[in-house]
Design a protein around this motif. Sequence first.
Motif, PDB file in Angstrom:
ATOM      1  N   GLY A   8       1.181  -1.365   0.255  1.00 58.34           N
ATOM      2  CA  GLY A   8       0.079   0.131  -0.171  1.00 58.34           C
ATOM      3  C   GLY A   8       0.642   1.427  -0.065  1.00 58.34           C
ATOM      4  O   GLY A   8       0.936   2.228  -1.117  1.00 58.34           O
ATOM      5  N   LEU A   9       2.313   1.123   1.091  1.00 55.62           N
ATOM      6  CA  LEU A   9       2.611   2.147   0.880  1.00 55.62           C
ATOM      7  C   LEU A   9       3.362   2.487  -0.158  1.00 55.62           C
ATOM      8  O   LEU A   9       3.560   3.899  -0.642  1.00 55.62           O
ATOM      9  CB  LEU A   9       3.663   2.304   1.505  1.00 55.62           C
ATOM     10  N   ILE A  10       4.162   1.624  -0.492  1.00 54.10           N
ATOM     11  CA  ILE A  10       4.339   1.998  -3.038  1.00 54.10           C
ATOM     12  C   ILE A  10       3.860   1.619  -3.475  1.00 54.10           C
ATOM     13  O   ILE A  10       4.275   3.332  -4.168  1.00 54.10           O
ATOM     14  CB  ILE A  10       5.095   0.176  -2.502  1.00 54.10           C
ATOM     15  N   ALA A  11       2.964   1.124  -3.284  1.00 55.92           N
ATOM     16  CA  ALA A  11       1.681   2.035  -4.318  1.00 55.92           C
ATOM     17  C   ALA A  11       1.126   3.656  -4.302  1.00 55.92           C
ATOM     18  O   ALA A  11       1.427   4.270  -4.920  1.00 55.92           O
ATOM     19  CB  ALA A  11       0.549   1.491  -4.439  1.00 55.92           C
ATOM     20  N   LEU A  12       0.772   4.173  -3.236  1.00 58.95           N
ATOM     21  CA  LEU A  12       1.334   5.569  -2.401  1.00 58.95           C
ATOM     22  C   LEU A  12       2.323   6.068  -3.217  1.00 58.95           C
ATOM     23  O   LEU A  12       1.676   7.417  -3.641  1.00 58.95           O
ATOM     24  CB  LEU A  12       0.966   5.751  -0.872  1.00 58.95           C
ATOM     25  N   VAL A  13       3.098   5.604  -2.702  1.00 60.40           N
ATOM     26  CA  VAL A  13       4.445   6.823  -3.084  1.00 60.40           C
ATOM     27  C   VAL A  13       4.920   6.934  -4.909  1.00 60.40           C
ATOM     28  O   VAL A  13       4.983   7.607  -6.003  1.00 60.40           O
ATOM     29  CB  VAL A  13       5.942   5.841  -3.214  1.00 60.40           C
ATOM     30  N   ALA A  14       4.447   5.834  -5.125  1.00 63.78           N
ATOM     31  CA  ALA A  14       3.648   5.619  -6.945  1.00 63.78           C
ATOM     32  C   ALA A  14       2.976   6.875  -7.605  1.00 63.78           C
ATOM     33  O   ALA A  14       2.861   7.620  -8.482  1.00 63.78           O
ATOM     34  CB  ALA A  14       3.600   4.239  -7.786  1.00 63.78           C
ATOM     35  N   LEU A  15       1.957   6.726  -6.710  1.00 64.72           N
ATOM     36  CA  LEU A  15       0.626   7.027  -7.285  1.00 64.72           C
ATOM     37  C   LEU A  15       0.925   8.960  -6.489  1.00 64.72           C
ATOM     38  O   LEU A  15       0.746   9.284  -8.353  1.00 64.72           O
ATOM     39  CB  LEU A  15      -0.588   7.132  -6.574  1.00 64.72           C
ATOM     40  N   GLU A  16       1.881   9.161  -6.134  1.00 64.50           N
ATOM     41  CA  GLU A  16       2.186  11.026  -5.292  1.00 64.50           C
ATOM     42  C   GLU A  16       3.248  11.454  -6.506  1.00 64.50           C
ATOM     43  O   GLU A  16       3.094  11.923  -7.818  1.00 64.50           O
ATOM     44  CB  GLU A  16       2.479  10.328  -4.490  1.00 64.50           C
ATOM     45  N   SER A  17       4.226  10.410  -6.821  1.00 65.49           N
ATOM     46  CA  SER A  17       5.088  10.337  -7.881  1.00 65.49           C
ATOM     47  C   SER A  17       4.178  10.675  -9.487  1.00 65.49           C
ATOM     48  O   SER A  17       4.524  11.934 -10.237  1.00 65.49           O
ATOM     49  CB  SER A  17       5.910   9.421  -7.718  1.00 65.49           C
TER      50      SER A  17
END
Length: 170
Positions: A19-28
Amino acid sequence: MDIYIDLKDVRVTGYVSMGLIALVALESIWGTINDWQGGSSSWSFLAIVLIAPAAVAFVVWYRGATHNAEAIALHGVRMVSQVWKASDPAQREVPFDQRVASPLIKPWQYAFLAMVLCDVLESLLLDTPAYVVFSTLSTLCAIGAAGLACFLILRISLMQQRFAVPHRKR
């Protein structure tokens, strides 16, 4: 005959990591879209800041997965490729040194390193036209690294679960 070993349940920490990794990608992605529109570069900086909790969650998951892999394989396990080899129930009867790791591990590592390099270059070129280029490259690498990381975390967690001691439902 199935072999069951008392293992740590790494699914929850794996889900949090994903979830946190996906959040980083989405924020990027959001930050890069904002960069294309001439917006503030603080969005891209936020992606860098979000990497810290994602990294902590990944390390917690990885410690549990490494512990489990050592219990399964009875072999010194430190690298992701070794965790995969130890966790793969399809290779249980194959000697450890002859087991095959996922071919997606190296691309994930390279995508992650490329993302970090592009983030560094992006930060150094903040007020130049090249900033948007490296912001876009960083985002593409982040998407690739996040997708591969999530797949590897999920797959290793599920493979290890097949070795876990089954608990009776109450």
